[in-house]
Design a protein around this motif. Structure first.
Motif, PDB file in Angstrom:
ATOM      1  N   ALA A  14       8.110   5.530  10.578  1.00 60.48           N
ATOM      2  CA  ALA A  14       7.146   5.000  11.551  1.00 60.48           C
ATOM      3  C   ALA A  14       6.646   3.621  11.117  1.00 60.48           C
ATOM      4  O   ALA A  14       6.436   2.737  11.949  1.00 60.48           O
ATOM      5  N   ARG A  15       6.471   3.439   9.823  1.00 59.26           N
ATOM      6  CA  ARG A  15       5.998   2.148   9.300  1.00 59.26           C
ATOM      7  C   ARG A  15       7.124   1.144   9.114  1.00 59.26           C
ATOM      8  O   ARG A  15       6.875  -0.033   8.944  1.00 59.26           O
ATOM      9  N   LEU A  26      16.212   5.916  -3.413  1.00 61.17           N
ATOM     10  CA  LEU A  26      15.816   4.551  -3.057  1.00 61.17           C
ATOM     11  C   LEU A  26      14.403   4.280  -3.564  1.00 61.17           C
ATOM     12  O   LEU A  26      13.485   5.075  -3.346  1.00 61.17           O
ATOM     13  N   ASP A  27      14.214   3.146  -4.244  1.00 66.23           N
ATOM     14  CA  ASP A  27      12.891   2.761  -4.724  1.00 66.23           C
ATOM     15  C   ASP A  27      12.066   2.292  -3.518  1.00 66.23           C
ATOM     16  O   ASP A  27      12.296   1.224  -2.968  1.00 66.23           O
ATOM     17  N   LEU A  28      11.118   3.116  -3.109  1.00 62.75           N
ATOM     18  CA  LEU A  28      10.326   2.862  -1.898  1.00 62.75           C
ATOM     19  C   LEU A  28       9.413   1.661  -2.055  1.00 62.75           C
ATOM     20  O   LEU A  28       9.128   0.968  -1.075  1.00 62.75           O
ATOM     21  N   ILE A  29       8.975   1.401  -3.273  1.00 59.27           N
ATOM     22  CA  ILE A  29       8.056   0.291  -3.511  1.00 59.27           C
ATOM     23  C   ILE A  29       8.828  -1.017  -3.628  1.00 59.27           C
ATOM     24  O   ILE A  29       8.497  -2.004  -2.975  1.00 59.27           O
ATOM     25  N   GLU A  30       9.869  -1.007  -4.438  1.00 60.46           N
ATOM     26  CA  GLU A  30      10.683  -2.212  -4.609  1.00 60.46           C
ATOM     27  C   GLU A  30      11.292  -2.665  -3.277  1.00 60.46           C
ATOM     28  O   GLU A  30      11.401  -3.857  -3.013  1.00 60.46           O
ATOM     29  N   ASN A  31      11.657  -1.713  -2.435  1.00 60.56           N
ATOM     30  CA  ASN A  31      12.248  -2.024  -1.136  1.00 60.56           C
ATOM     31  C   ASN A  31      11.199  -2.170  -0.035  1.00 60.56           C
ATOM     32  O   ASN A  31      11.534  -2.246   1.142  1.00 60.56           O
ATOM     33  N   ARG A  32       9.946  -2.164  -0.427  1.00 61.67           N
ATOM     34  CA  ARG A  32       8.801  -2.421   0.451  1.00 61.67           C
ATOM     35  C   ARG A  32       8.644  -1.435   1.617  1.00 61.67           C
ATOM     36  O   ARG A  32       8.122  -1.786   2.669  1.00 61.67           O
ATOM     37  N   LEU A  33       9.085  -0.214   1.405  1.00 57.47           N
ATOM     38  CA  LEU A  33       8.824   0.810   2.410  1.00 57.47           C
ATOM     39  C   LEU A  33       7.384   1.305   2.293  1.00 57.47           C
ATOM     40  O   LEU A  33       6.799   1.786   3.258  1.00 57.47           O
ATOM     41  N   SER A  36       1.328  -2.389  -0.728  1.00 60.72           N
ATOM     42  CA  SER A  36      -0.018  -2.203  -1.262  1.00 60.72           C
ATOM     43  C   SER A  36      -1.029  -1.844  -0.184  1.00 60.72           C
ATOM     44  O   SER A  36      -1.957  -1.080  -0.434  1.00 60.72           O
ATOM     45  N   LEU A  37      -0.848  -2.355   1.019  1.00 60.58           N
ATOM     46  CA  LEU A  37      -1.785  -2.036   2.105  1.00 60.58           C
ATOM     47  C   LEU A  37      -1.630  -0.594   2.583  1.00 60.58           C
ATOM     48  O   LEU A  37      -2.606   0.044   2.965  1.00 60.58           O
ATOM     49  N   GLY A  38      -0.424  -0.096   2.561  1.00 58.46           N
ATOM     50  CA  GLY A  38      -0.184   1.263   3.037  1.00 58.46           C
ATOM     51  C   GLY A  38      -0.269   2.329   1.963  1.00 58.46           C
ATOM     52  O   GLY A  38      -0.220   3.517   2.263  1.00 58.46           O
ATOM     53  N   MET A  40      -2.693   3.528   0.022  1.00 52.82           N
ATOM     54  CA  MET A  40      -3.784   4.507   0.123  1.00 52.82           C
ATOM     55  C   MET A  40      -3.563   5.456   1.296  1.00 52.82           C
ATOM     56  O   MET A  40      -3.845   6.646   1.191  1.00 52.82           O
ATOM     57  N   GLU A  41      -3.047   4.942   2.401  1.00 53.07           N
ATOM     58  CA  GLU A  41      -2.721   5.814   3.530  1.00 53.07           C
ATOM     59  C   GLU A  41      -1.634   6.815   3.112  1.00 53.07           C
ATOM     60  O   GLU A  41      -1.677   7.981   3.480  1.00 53.07           O
ATOM     61  N   PHE A  42      -0.678   6.343   2.323  1.00 53.73           N
ATOM     62  CA  PHE A  42       0.387   7.194   1.814  1.00 53.73           C
ATOM     63  C   PHE A  42      -0.180   8.287   0.903  1.00 53.73           C
ATOM     64  O   PHE A  42       0.219   9.446   0.985  1.00 53.73           O
ATOM     65  N   ILE A  43      -1.131   7.921   0.056  1.00 57.89           N
ATOM     66  CA  ILE A  43      -1.794   8.894  -0.819  1.00 57.89           C
ATOM     67  C   ILE A  43      -2.509   9.955   0.020  1.00 57.89           C
ATOM     68  O   ILE A  43      -2.431  11.152  -0.271  1.00 57.89           O
TER      69      ILE A  43
END
Length: 82
Positions: A14-15, A26-33, A36-38, A40-43
């Motif tokens: 969705a994002r 797949l590295d979700l952070i390195e690939n920007r899925l 930083s803005l999302g 906390m919502e992910f947590i």
């Protein structure tokens, strides 16, 4: 059998509507899925899925890097002596 990662992959898609497949490693952070803005919502999503608040010591970014890590760290019942 229900896929416990489905809400996570649905949230990620969705994002990131341009992403078709999300490999488990797949590295979700390195690939920007997850950015930083999302984060906390992910947590909050993960807290809803596990049914509890995640303590600060569980918020190590490496525990969220891949779908494999998320499954192992949060969605698979853990047997601990703690």
């Amino acid at each position: 059998m229900d896929d416990p990662l489905k809400p996570v992959t649905d949230w990620l898609r969705a994002r990131n509507p341009d992403v078709e497949a999300i490999p488990p490693d797949l590295d979700l952070i390195e690939n920007r899925l997850v950015d930083s803005l999302g984060f906390m919502e992910f947590i909050l999503l993960l807290e809803d899925l596990v049914g509890r608040e995640l303590p600060l010591e569980e918020l190590d970014v490496d525990r969220f890097r891949t779908l494999e890590a998320i499954s192992a760290n949060f969605l698979t019942p853990q047997r601990t002596g703690h």
